[in-house]
Design a protein around this motif. Structure first.
Motif, PDB file in Angstrom:
ATOM      1  N   ARG A 458      -9.869  -3.718  -6.849  1.00 45.80           N
ATOM      2  CA  ARG A 458     -10.560  -2.423  -7.004  1.00 45.80           C
ATOM      3  C   ARG A 458     -10.255  -1.481  -5.856  1.00 45.80           C
ATOM      4  O   ARG A 458     -10.202  -0.276  -6.045  1.00 45.80           O
ATOM      5  CB  ARG A 458     -12.072  -2.633  -7.149  1.00 45.80           C
ATOM      6  CG  ARG A 458     -12.522  -3.207  -8.469  1.00 45.80           C
ATOM      7  CD  ARG A 458     -11.796  -2.591  -9.650  1.00 45.80           C
ATOM      8  NE  ARG A 458     -11.339  -3.653 -10.533  1.00 45.80           N
ATOM      9  CZ  ARG A 458     -10.081  -3.825 -10.909  1.00 45.80           C
ATOM     10  NH1 ARG A 458      -9.125  -2.999 -10.521  1.00 45.80           N
ATOM     11  NH2 ARG A 458      -9.752  -4.829 -11.688  1.00 45.80           N
ATOM     12  N   ARG A 460      -7.450  -1.266  -4.305  1.00 48.24           N
ATOM     13  CA  ARG A 460      -6.157  -0.655  -4.609  1.00 48.24           C
ATOM     14  C   ARG A 460      -6.284   0.351  -5.742  1.00 48.24           C
ATOM     15  O   ARG A 460      -5.649   1.412  -5.717  1.00 48.24           O
ATOM     16  CB  ARG A 460      -5.124  -1.721  -4.971  1.00 48.24           C
ATOM     17  CG  ARG A 460      -3.763  -1.109  -5.257  1.00 48.24           C
ATOM     18  CD  ARG A 460      -2.665  -2.134  -5.289  1.00 48.24           C
ATOM     19  NE  ARG A 460      -2.817  -3.035  -6.421  1.00 48.24           N
ATOM     20  CZ  ARG A 460      -2.018  -4.074  -6.662  1.00 48.24           C
ATOM     21  NH1 ARG A 460      -1.009  -4.339  -5.845  1.00 48.24           N
ATOM     22  NH2 ARG A 460      -2.218  -4.848  -7.695  1.00 48.24           N
ATOM     23  N   GLU A 461      -7.107   0.034  -6.736  1.00 54.24           N
ATOM     24  CA  GLU A 461      -7.268   0.976  -7.843  1.00 54.24           C
ATOM     25  C   GLU A 461      -7.853   2.304  -7.354  1.00 54.24           C
ATOM     26  O   GLU A 461      -7.354   3.372  -7.686  1.00 54.24           O
ATOM     27  CB  GLU A 461      -8.189   0.383  -8.917  1.00 54.24           C
ATOM     28  CG  GLU A 461      -8.444   1.334 -10.078  1.00 54.24           C
ATOM     29  CD  GLU A 461      -9.502   0.828 -11.056  1.00 54.24           C
ATOM     30  OE1 GLU A 461     -10.020  -0.285 -10.854  1.00 54.24           O
ATOM     31  OE2 GLU A 461      -9.805   1.567 -12.009  1.00 54.24           O
ATOM     32  N   PRO A 465      -2.360   2.653  -4.239  1.00 56.96           N
ATOM     33  CA  PRO A 465      -1.483   1.692  -3.561  1.00 56.96           C
ATOM     34  C   PRO A 465      -0.895   2.230  -2.260  1.00 56.96           C
ATOM     35  O   PRO A 465      -0.386   1.444  -1.465  1.00 56.96           O
ATOM     36  CB  PRO A 465      -0.385   1.421  -4.602  1.00 56.96           C
ATOM     37  CG  PRO A 465      -0.562   2.411  -5.683  1.00 56.96           C
ATOM     38  CD  PRO A 465      -1.905   3.023  -5.580  1.00 56.96           C
TER      39      PRO A 465
ATOM     40  N   ASP B 216      -1.962  -0.835 -13.831  1.00 64.56           N
ATOM     41  CA  ASP B 216      -3.213  -0.084 -13.854  1.00 64.56           C
ATOM     42  C   ASP B 216      -3.397   0.780 -12.610  1.00 64.56           C
ATOM     43  O   ASP B 216      -3.869   1.903 -12.720  1.00 64.56           O
ATOM     44  CB  ASP B 216      -4.394  -1.048 -14.030  1.00 64.56           C
ATOM     45  CG  ASP B 216      -5.713  -0.320 -14.093  1.00 64.56           C
ATOM     46  OD1 ASP B 216      -5.872   0.520 -15.012  1.00 64.56           O
ATOM     47  OD2 ASP B 216      -6.569  -0.539 -13.222  1.00 64.56           O
ATOM     48  N   PRO B 217      -2.997   0.314 -11.412  1.00 63.25           N
ATOM     49  CA  PRO B 217      -3.185   1.198 -10.239  1.00 63.25           C
ATOM     50  C   PRO B 217      -2.476   2.542 -10.401  1.00 63.25           C
ATOM     51  O   PRO B 217      -3.000   3.576  -9.986  1.00 63.25           O
ATOM     52  CB  PRO B 217      -2.570   0.389  -9.081  1.00 63.25           C
ATOM     53  CG  PRO B 217      -2.693  -1.041  -9.497  1.00 63.25           C
ATOM     54  CD  PRO B 217      -2.552  -1.034 -11.005  1.00 63.25           C
ATOM     55  N   ARG B 598       9.745   1.448  -3.625  1.00 66.79           N
ATOM     56  CA  ARG B 598       8.324   1.218  -3.844  1.00 66.79           C
ATOM     57  C   ARG B 598       8.014  -0.212  -4.282  1.00 66.79           C
ATOM     58  O   ARG B 598       6.863  -0.651  -4.247  1.00 66.79           O
ATOM     59  CB  ARG B 598       7.854   2.198  -4.925  1.00 66.79           C
ATOM     60  CG  ARG B 598       6.375   2.375  -5.016  1.00 66.79           C
ATOM     61  CD  ARG B 598       6.094   3.529  -5.972  1.00 66.79           C
ATOM     62  NE  ARG B 598       4.757   3.471  -6.490  1.00 66.79           N
ATOM     63  CZ  ARG B 598       3.695   3.916  -5.864  1.00 66.79           C
ATOM     64  NH1 ARG B 598       3.810   4.442  -4.680  1.00 66.79           N
ATOM     65  NH2 ARG B 598       2.498   3.821  -6.414  1.00 66.79           N
ATOM     66  N   PHE B 605       4.085  -4.191  -9.166  1.00 66.89           N
ATOM     67  CA  PHE B 605       5.107  -3.390  -8.477  1.00 66.89           C
ATOM     68  C   PHE B 605       6.403  -4.181  -8.326  1.00 66.89           C
ATOM     69  O   PHE B 605       7.013  -4.203  -7.280  1.00 66.89           O
ATOM     70  CB  PHE B 605       4.590  -2.935  -7.106  1.00 66.89           C
ATOM     71  CG  PHE B 605       3.427  -1.988  -7.182  1.00 66.89           C
ATOM     72  CD1 PHE B 605       3.648  -0.632  -7.394  1.00 66.89           C
ATOM     73  CD2 PHE B 605       2.122  -2.433  -7.069  1.00 66.89           C
ATOM     74  CE1 PHE B 605       2.578   0.257  -7.476  1.00 66.89           C
ATOM     75  CE2 PHE B 605       1.051  -1.551  -7.150  1.00 66.89           C
ATOM     76  CZ  PHE B 605       1.279  -0.204  -7.363  1.00 66.89           C
TER      77      PHE B 605
END
Lengths: 701, 701
Positions: A458, A460-461, A465, B216-217, B598, B605
């Motif tokens: 969460r 990171r969300e 990032p 999702d991020p 990245r 990632f």
């Protein structure tokens, strides 16, 4: 009902007076009153009960606080403490193992030698209070921003330290614990002195199935059938403490309509936040909290499905989480009710109007609403990083991370003069910290994994990032990998390791290669910077402006009011009563017969075998739970309900669903407190549990 | 970006004209325009581009809809369809097995014989439209409540049936699928005719790691690096369909500032709901949705931790869920912004003012706002039982429960005359239902268990243990026990069983002892009663009142406006552009080099090995993703981005975070669409995937 779990909201739980109550509520049983300012005349007029200084002093001596967030009372001369089962679930879980599940089976110590230590619990009894407002005002005069926040912090610590030092000289009462409390924030600061017991032992708890009958579905509902009681005992020097000021039990219970009193420690209300503060709660704090913690509930529930042992490991956390979710959901509903904001806007308009007619006061107080609005805007801007990095949510507030953070910070703070430290590391608070660090309690690795992986994901969300803390903590790993490495690698589950690091101080902590310590160290600079911004730009200015605002309130509306709840001692009054729910009348009492009728045989609607096997001998007309009009809130769990003589006739454990909006307002028609009737306590202890020795100690005839 | 997932919100997604746009927005690239009412003059003036009828007709013939909730385009004469990877994840998962994970590995059919059927997908191309407003108005004149809802339902079914029957006689185009659409709800009803392909096959998808790089991020973020593309092929009579109306690809991609066009099927916007309808969304629909589905996310994530196979099973559901959670969270934020309500209140005040000056119109239209308010109050009152019992949320909307419900209802509805049936069981819709029931796709028992146990637990929490449906469904069992018994006992995972029950009709369904069928049967009376209340007292009256309201809008503000999105064909215009994010400028393009920079090596990632191994040969300056000003919304996923010649220069797959509030308003400064650049499509298909035959078919030079 929740224990008083601290939240970001509580961090700015600013207390202000309730003077703007509408006339319709003036006669309602509203208010969590301080013992110094109880509306005895109003109670005399409405209920004919006489609450004099002697009554107040006697009751104060018998009421206690569980420092983990609950209320309690002393109920025998040998230190017996009555509170809720749900207030001691952590102790129950800590004393349990896969082979010995006290949550499932209950516990009764057959003699005092078999009473078992609750390693992390502490019991406090308020023994005196002092108004130190003038000293704080003097110390902070003319300051702003960082200087203001620092002066307030320093002054509070100095007052507490001086108070504790003085108590050590007092042969009769001392040594005591001293805590400053901000009531009518900025309006009043008080110094509270407590007798504290840190040796607390488990004496009796029933099975969870009957303590929490109905589980989460029934939580905050009424009618109810919960024997949500627990008996603890406080010890001094290895022996049961002598507690002559204890309260007397009355196992007949209260009558419908009877005037009764609830003495306890309500945790937090927000009844007179400004509109801008309420918007912070509605738009930022509560949705942000819900959208994270509801996910954690799902993770726990799914983990619990994997084995009975997994279910046992998360049971206590899950109870607290589900309780908090229900509270937050109802709080959000209350905040989304347009009437709440309409009322608050009208109240603010009235105060502004008063101020417009009082030019001298207006010059002195400026525009506190605008200052609060500015601070709240900053709060909303920093809320997410503050919560994840400083608040520890980025690491799921895991036990192991929390201990690492405490060790890293304690090492740094203890090297500073006491009054310059973060408040939670002052000398007055270190004994409790040492107790926590040294406690031999189980920590479940997989539960830690779940919490940490959840927190990281969460963080990171929400922060993205590319946030520097996220980049540093994640590196090239995944959230679950990081969690597993930390939990597998740290030695902080061992109390000896923790204690050694604590005693070793800065050198030991700095040299530690424990991965959890390394993590806590690596983010501490960012975390402290966020804390400082919060204190200097949000909490400090808001508190200071609320202080000016309360001067306007006092001037416009008088001082015969109660402050918002602050987890300090309060007294509520009211009567035993049900309520009208739409077209339906909810009666004030439930009785034992319906417990059996409602049972399905499956949790959370399962009656324990111990009850089923003696059913024929039970008096099925025994009163079980009680509804009453008292104005209470989370933190009141475990509060004694007293009759006009000051005897215990019930044990608060919950409120009805309407009581949750009590955070923001008291609704006399609908808001009800829910308690365990003393009738069912005696019936169960006698016929189900054979706890006759305890009943005798409790004075049962 | 989401596919157009149907929600309770969508059930009342009433479309009204956007005539009240503030002047500041009049020149913005706002609007999802119907092809019949495109503002060509405005576009000519702003961008110099000529969009004439020929352009519109040609583009319409090349744009397609995936009926599961996405957009697409025909891009070769032999039926190649370009859409997003995330639009075909269900097909990818259905074609996968523990040994053959196409989501992880991607897929490229080496020749047409190896293209694999997407069992539940359908592709529709709009071939004609007709305004049937007058017919519906005539049929519903003077009706209210149940009579009104019934007449509207009957008339729509009759119009569709007549249209489909007529098309069967048309040798050139027919047979077609016909659907009525309510635009400017009550203001206009249209009949849309589609060429439908129900044999759709998977041709090419890259690995999920690069299709959804950032996971999702990064979802709803930009800059981005997602090759979110898929190629399907539509078949007729077992052969690739001939699609001469296809669009041409331009692999050079667009230039910064270039005027481009997005043609697709935006799902749902709520731009001109009344204040009362917005309050339903803010206070009831969205928090209620979030507080349930975030928990399901947690359950899925925890289940995914138990094994790679578990992770594979939930991957597709989890993607959709996380996407929807982000959308709902941002929608709630938009609704909590006081400015939105202030603007809507001002708009309503203006219309009331106009009406006050137009007594004749006022007599005709009455007070539509008051009528909507009343219907919305009913909606809020029945929302929870409606969602759990009729909406299927009480059973976690599990696949097996959904099939059981469809079989039980189809049996009953098919016995009725077509125009008396529930709308989803009319003759026009039965072919799609039969396809779904007969599809050979995997159903994962443990995922079904999770969904059902979750749904049951929440139904009991919200409706209470004493609700009659809860009592009947639970009996004396727990949520997890019920789920496990249902899933272990039902035979509905087998398509042959489903088809046999469907073909067997009412007698077969009535005689079935399948536990899931028995469950669906046992609650159908309550479910239908709730559906009827919703249609008669909420949806019907709201739609009818919105019709009167749109008459006021048309009268006060003219008709040169666009209706709210309804998952029907629309055209948006705009330019390739980044935006200013606070102090930072976000550029319009990303390039391939940053993908590698990245990458962390860990999902989400991780760059696939297929890319890493050819990195040296790739042109790292290749444009990857593109930001543009187009006004789009969920459902536009897979839409072609076209240049002024009508050639494809990009593939919409997302919006930036500000685009989510596009549900309620278009913010020209911040709202951006995000697309896959055609440059990276060619680079990857050529150098990474060796898909040269496909590139050739796509006309690449």
């Amino acid at each position: 009902m929740s224990r008083n779990r601290s939240t970001a909201a509580a961090l700015t739980g600013l207390a202000v007076t309730a003077a703007l109550s509408l006339p319709a509520r003036a006669l309602a049983d509203e208010g969590m009153w301080t013992f110094e300012n109880f509306p005895a005349a109003q109670v005399k007029e409405k209920y004919g009960a006489t609450i004099d200084q002697r009554w107040l002093d006697r009751v104060r001596g018998g009421v206690a606080r569980l420092d983990n967030g609950c209320s309690a009372s002393l109920v025998s001369p040998d230190g017996l403490v009555l509170t809720n089962h749900h207030c001691v679930t952590t102790c129950i879980a800590d004393r349990s193992s896969p082979e010995r599940d006290l949550l499932a089976k209950g516990f009764l110590a057959q003699n005092r030698a078999l009473e078992e230590r609750c390693e992390t619990d502490r019991v406090s009894v308020l023994v005196g209070t002092e108004d130190v407002t003038a000293k704080v005002t003097e110390a902070t005069k003319g300051l702003q921003g960082a200087g203001l926040a620092e002066a307030r912090r320093r002054t509070r610590t100095q007052l507490e330290q001086a108070c504790e030092d003085a108590s050590k000289e007092d042969r009769r009462a001392g040594p005591l614990k001293c805590e400053t409390v901000e009531l009518y924030q900025g309006g009043q600061t008080w110094l509270y002195r407590y007798k504290r017991y840190d040796d607390v032992r488990l004496v009796f708890v029933p099975e969870n199935d009957v303590a929490a009958f109905g589980g989460d579905p029934d939580n905050f509902q009424f009618p109810r059938w919960c024997l949500d009681m627990a008996l603890l005992r406080v010890y001094e020097n290895g022996k049961p403490a002598r507690t002559p000021n204890h309260l007397e039990m009355d196992f007949a219970g209260p009558a419908e309509g009877q005037a009764t009193f609830v003495a306890g420690h309500p945790g937090n209300t927000e009844r007179l936040l400004t509109v801008e503060q309420l918007l912070t709660q509605r738009n930022s704090l509560i949705p942000f909290w819900l959208v994270r913690n509801v996910e954690l509930r799902g993770r726990y529930l799914q983990y619990a499905r994997t084995s009975p042992e997994a279910e046992r490991q998360v049971a206590t956390d899950l109870f607290g989480l589900e309780n908090s979710i229900k509270v937050r959901r109802e709080q959000l509903d209350a905040l989304l009710d347009e009437r709440l904001f309409a009322e608050r806007r009208a109240e603010e308009a009235k105060l502004r109007e008063y101020l417009a007619k009082s030019p001298e006061l207006a010059r002195e107080v400026g525009d506190p609403w605008a200052d609060i609005a500015k601070a709240q805007q900053t709060y909303r801007n920093i809320l997410q990083p503050f919560t994840f990095v400083e608040g520890g949510a980025g690491f799921g507030n895991s036990v192991l991370f929390t201990r690492a953070r405490q060790l890293v910070r304690a090492a740094e703070e203890r090297a500073k003069p006491n009054e310059q430290r973060l408040r939670e590391y002052t000398e007055a608070r270190l004994p409790a910290l040492r107790q926590t660090l040294g406690a031999q309690v189980p920590i479940h690795p997989e539960v830690e994994n779940i919490r940490i992986a959840f927190g990281l994901a969460r963080m990171r969300e929400f922060l993205g990032p590319d946030h520097p803390v996220v980049r540093r903590v994640f590196g090239n790993a995944s959230a679950t990998d990081i969690a597993e490495k930390l939990v597998a690698g740290t030695k902080l589950a061992d109390p000896a390791t923790r204690t050694a690091l604590y005693e070793g101080g800065a050198a030991a902590v700095q040299a530690s290669e424990d991965p959890m310590i390394e993590l806590a160290r690596s983010i501490d600079a960012e975390a402290r910077a966020l804390r400082k911004r919060f204190e200097d730009e949000v909490d400090g200015p808001t508190t200071e402006a609320q202080g000016r605002l309360s001067r306007v309130r006092f001037a416009a509306l008088g001082t015969n009011t109660y402050p918002d709840a602050t987890f300090t001692l309060r007294l509520s009054y009211g009567a035993i009563a049900g309520w009208r729910e739409g077209e339906r009348t909810v009666p004030a009492f439930t009785t034992l017969d319906r417990l059996f009728e409602r049972a399905t045989g499956q949790p959370p609607f399962r009656v324990p075998q111990s009850w089923e096997s003696v059913k024929a001998r039970l008096d099925l007309a025994t009163r079980f739970n009680t509804s009453s009009t008292h104005d209470i809130v989370g933190g009141n769990s475990g509060s004694p309900m007293l009759d006009a003589k000051g005897n215990v006739v019930g044990l608060i454990f919950d409120g009805n669903i309407h009581s949750i909006s009590g955070t923001y307002w008291y609704d006399a028609e609908l808001n009800r407190a829910v308690s365990v009737n003393t009738q069912i306590m005696r019936e169960a202890m006698s016929k189900v549990y054979g706890a006759d020795a305890l009943l005798k100690e409790l004075g049962a005839k």
